[in-house]
Design an enzyme around this catalytic site. Structure first.
Site, PDB file in Angstrom:
ATOM      1  N   HIS A   1     -53.843-109.931  42.337  1.00  0.00           N
ATOM      2  CA  HIS A   1     -53.372-109.410  41.045  1.00  0.00           C
ATOM      3  C   HIS A   1     -53.571-110.522  40.011  1.00  0.00           C
ATOM      4  O   HIS A   1     -53.549-111.708  40.350  1.00  0.00           O
ATOM      5  CB  HIS A   1     -51.884-109.089  41.206  1.00  0.00           C
ATOM      6  CG  HIS A   1     -51.238-108.406  40.049  1.00  0.00           C
ATOM      7  ND1 HIS A   1     -50.841-109.071  38.911  1.00  0.00           N
ATOM      8  CD2 HIS A   1     -50.892-107.121  39.856  1.00  0.00           C
ATOM      9  CE1 HIS A   1     -50.279-108.222  38.076  1.00  0.00           C
ATOM     10  NE2 HIS A   1     -50.292-107.023  38.620  1.00  0.00           N
TER      11      HIS A   1
ATOM     12  N   ASP B   1     -47.858-113.827  47.867  1.00  0.00           N
ATOM     13  CA  ASP B   1     -47.444-112.839  46.872  1.00  0.00           C
ATOM     14  C   ASP B   1     -47.008-111.590  47.641  1.00  0.00           C
ATOM     15  O   ASP B   1     -47.848-110.832  48.136  1.00  0.00           O
ATOM     16  CB  ASP B   1     -48.622-112.550  45.920  1.00  0.00           C
ATOM     17  CG  ASP B   1     -48.297-111.452  44.921  1.00  0.00           C
ATOM     18  OD1 ASP B   1     -47.257-110.783  45.083  1.00  0.00           O
ATOM     19  OD2 ASP B   1     -49.103-111.248  43.993  1.00  0.00           O
TER      20      ASP B   1
ATOM     21  N   GLN C   1     -46.215-106.395  46.754  1.00  0.00           N
ATOM     22  CA  GLN C   1     -46.547-105.062  47.275  1.00  0.00           C
ATOM     23  C   GLN C   1     -46.222-104.919  48.751  1.00  0.00           C
ATOM     24  O   GLN C   1     -46.481-103.871  49.346  1.00  0.00           O
ATOM     25  CB  GLN C   1     -48.041-104.763  47.056  1.00  0.00           C
ATOM     26  CG  GLN C   1     -48.442-104.680  45.609  1.00  0.00           C
ATOM     27  CD  GLN C   1     -47.856-103.460  44.893  1.00  0.00           C
ATOM     28  OE1 GLN C   1     -47.385-102.511  45.514  1.00  0.00           O
ATOM     29  NE2 GLN C   1     -47.887-103.492  43.573  1.00  0.00           N
TER      30      GLN C   1
ATOM     31  N   LYS D   1     -40.131-103.259  42.217  1.00  0.00           N
ATOM     32  CA  LYS D   1     -41.044-102.522  43.106  1.00  0.00           C
ATOM     33  C   LYS D   1     -40.342-102.146  44.410  1.00  0.00           C
ATOM     34  O   LYS D   1     -40.917-101.471  45.259  1.00  0.00           O
ATOM     35  CB  LYS D   1     -42.288-103.361  43.389  1.00  0.00           C
ATOM     36  CG  LYS D   1     -43.145-103.577  42.129  1.00  0.00           C
ATOM     37  CD  LYS D   1     -44.403-104.326  42.466  1.00  0.00           C
ATOM     38  CE  LYS D   1     -45.111-104.872  41.241  1.00  0.00           C
ATOM     39  NZ  LYS D   1     -45.759-103.854  40.424  1.00  0.00           N
TER      40      LYS D   1
ATOM     41  N   CYS E   1     -54.514-104.382  36.959  1.00  0.00           N
ATOM     42  CA  CYS E   1     -54.326-105.844  36.861  1.00  0.00           C
ATOM     43  C   CYS E   1     -55.046-106.563  37.996  1.00  0.00           C
ATOM     44  O   CYS E   1     -54.537-107.571  38.524  1.00  0.00           O
ATOM     45  CB  CYS E   1     -52.851-106.229  36.847  1.00  0.00           C
ATOM     46  SG  CYS E   1     -52.010-105.659  35.384  1.00  0.00           S
TER      47      CYS E   1
HETATM   48  N1  PLP Z   1     -48.637-109.272  42.453  1.00  0.00           N
HETATM   49  C1  PLP Z   1     -48.911-108.040  42.874  1.00  0.00           C
HETATM   50  C2  PLP Z   1     -49.653-107.848  44.170  1.00  0.00           C
HETATM   51  C3  PLP Z   1     -48.527-106.945  42.106  1.00  0.00           C
HETATM   52  O1  PLP Z   1     -48.826-105.703  42.514  1.00  0.00           O
HETATM   53  C4  PLP Z   1     -47.832-107.158  40.895  1.00  0.00           C
HETATM   54  C5  PLP Z   1     -47.432-106.017  40.037  1.00  0.00           C
HETATM   55  O2  PLP Z   1     -48.062-104.984  40.037  1.00  0.00           O
HETATM   56  C6  PLP Z   1     -47.556-108.464  40.518  1.00  0.00           C
HETATM   57  C7  PLP Z   1     -47.970-109.497  41.322  1.00  0.00           C
HETATM   58  C8  PLP Z   1     -46.821-108.764  39.244  1.00  0.00           C
HETATM   59  O3  PLP Z   1     -45.507-108.310  39.342  1.00  0.00           O
HETATM   60  P1  PLP Z   1     -44.549-108.372  38.059  1.00  0.00           P
HETATM   61  O4  PLP Z   1     -45.293-107.688  36.951  1.00  0.00           O
HETATM   62  O5  PLP Z   1     -43.327-107.607  38.496  1.00  0.00           O
HETATM   63  O6  PLP Z   1     -44.276-109.796  37.772  1.00  0.00           O
END
Ligand code: PLP
Length: 410
Positions: free
Chosen positions: A126, A203, A206, A229, A368
């Site tokens: 992401h 990370d 998800q 999430k 993203c």
């Molecule tokens: N990393 C992953 C794999 C994501 O799917 C997301 C959000 O869609 C993020 C990071 C960023 O999360 P946040 O916008 O809640 O900081």
């Protein structure tokens, strides 16, 4: 077809929003990878806090302040138990995954990396796990090395082994790709990195909504995720870090709450976890996150993941059987309930607008994760993503909606 391990009909009743209509049709919410809906337990915990306990924490001696502090710190302990961290000092509250990664890049990264050092990422990160490292590249002259993926969306493990040289000083990798649904093989990756002394950030944004997480078993040095999430509120997330690493890291932001003693000459910092929590925190949101943890533990994270897998298998089969010109991006053998797809002759945006008319909420765009979509030769996809409360009937409504879209557009 297996049934969920929980009572799906009564679980759905815990989510007030699922009863609403959109454009005159019952809402079919399939945008859970962007954010999940919230159960009453979370909504009520936050409502209750504002009605009965609201006060600023850590500083007040009065009853409300002490109760608010206790509730905030209880939420931290709930998170500690949920991810099996060794200590609640290892649980830092942030605004979310994005802020957690920026904190590690700016604090650990600036203190430990120098020009020419490599930070390893995967192709399917992401933007939240790309851009903070690019900013560090501009600031320090580090290099980024990217693990490629195979055509089915799996990580290219051969390439990973080749790229893992002594120049790599940090590995930041997703556990699950939000764009493709791929689950990365952390059980193979992390021990390899650790054998070379490379710290690893995972990370988990998800992953944590779909499976029980044990950060000690994973042996991740840092594990980051967002509450919103996993059935919790927006505005709060977690940075888990091993205590020794966090202890050695400089604070990132300065201000109230993160200090011990302040004079104009010198300031000493608070102990963990407060050293990394400058300013008034998102108190109600932390309490909401604690309630989301309780809720997920009650339903069972693995039970949720198992039901979503059934939905994934069913939806994939129905889409393939009923839709011509369909291309699913990411068909790795190990996937969570995320389906990213394109339909010949139908732009993703049109799919999103038309399915919305039929009450179906799905996501369209680059999710993203522009680099991985470009790698797969597309600018945008439509994406459905499942949560604990989705049903097979909703999958049928979604597939029927896509068939209507095809008829209208082609
Ligand atoms: N990393 C992953 C794999 C994501 O799917 C997301 C959000 O869609 C993020 C990071 C960023 O999360 P946040 O916008 O809640 O900081």
């Amino acid at each position: 077809m297996k049934q969920p391990a929980y009572d799906l009909a009564s679980l759905r009743k815990e989510f007030p929003i699922l009863a609403r209509e959109v454009n005159g049709k019952p809402l079919v919410y399939l945008d859970n990878a962007a954010t999940s809906q919230k159960p009453l337990a979370v909504i009520q915990a936050m409502d209750d806090y504002y009605r009965h306990t609201n006060a600023n924490i850590h500083r007040g001696l009065h009853t409300l302040s002490q109760e608010a502090t206790d509730a905030h710190e209880l939420a931290r302990e709930k998170v500690q138990g949920f991810i099996n961290a060794a200590s609640s000092k290892e649980v830092i509250f942030t605004r979310g995954t994005t802020e957690s990664i920026n904190l590690v890049a700016q604090s650990w990264g600036r203190a430990n990396l120098k020009a020419g050092d490599q930070v390893m990422l995967s192709m399917m990160e992401h933007h939240a796990n790309i851009v903070p490292w690019q900013m560090l590249r501009e600031q320090l002259g580090i290099e980024l090395v990217i693990i490629p993926i195979l055509a089915n969306g799996s990580l290219d493990m051969d390439a990973f082994f080749q790229l893992l040289t002594p120049k790599v000083k940090f590995l930041a990798i997703t556990q699950v790709s939000n764009a493709l649904g791929t689950v990365t093989s952390l059980a193979a990756i992390i021990p390899m990195a650790k054998a070379l002394g490379i710290p690893v950030l995972v990370d988990g944004a998800q992953a944590i909504p779909h499976q029980a997480i044990d950060v000690q078993a994973l042996d991740a040095d840092f594990y980051v995720f967002s509450a919103h999430k996993m059935y919790g509120p927006t505005g709060i997330g977690v940075l888990y870090g091993k205590e020794a690493l966090l202890e050695a890291m400089p604070p990132w932001q300065g201000g109230g709450d993160m200090i011990d003693v302040v004079t104009f000459e010198k300031t000493t910092y608070a102990k963990l976890p407060h050293k990394f929590e400058a300013g008034t925190p998102a108190i109600a949101d932390a309490i909401g996150l604690g309630a989301a943890v309780d809720w997920m533990q009650r339903v069972g994270a693995d039970a949720i993941g198992a039901w979503e897998h059934e939905l994934l298998v069913y939806a994939t089969a129905q889409m393939k059987a009923q839709l011509s010109g369909l291309r699913i991006l990411g068909e790795a053998p190990n996937k969570v309930g995320v389906i990213s797809f394109v339909l010949d002759g139908a732009h993703a945006q049109d799919i999103g607008l038309l399915t919305d008319q039929l009450g179906v909420a799905l996501r369209t765009g680059h999710h993203c994760a522009m680099p991985v979509l470009h790698h797969l030769g597309v600018d945008a996809t439509a994406r459905v993503s499942f949560a604990a409360y989705n049903t097979l009937e909703e999958v049928d409504v979604f597939v029927a909606a896509l068939k209507r879209v095809r008829e209208m557009l082609i």
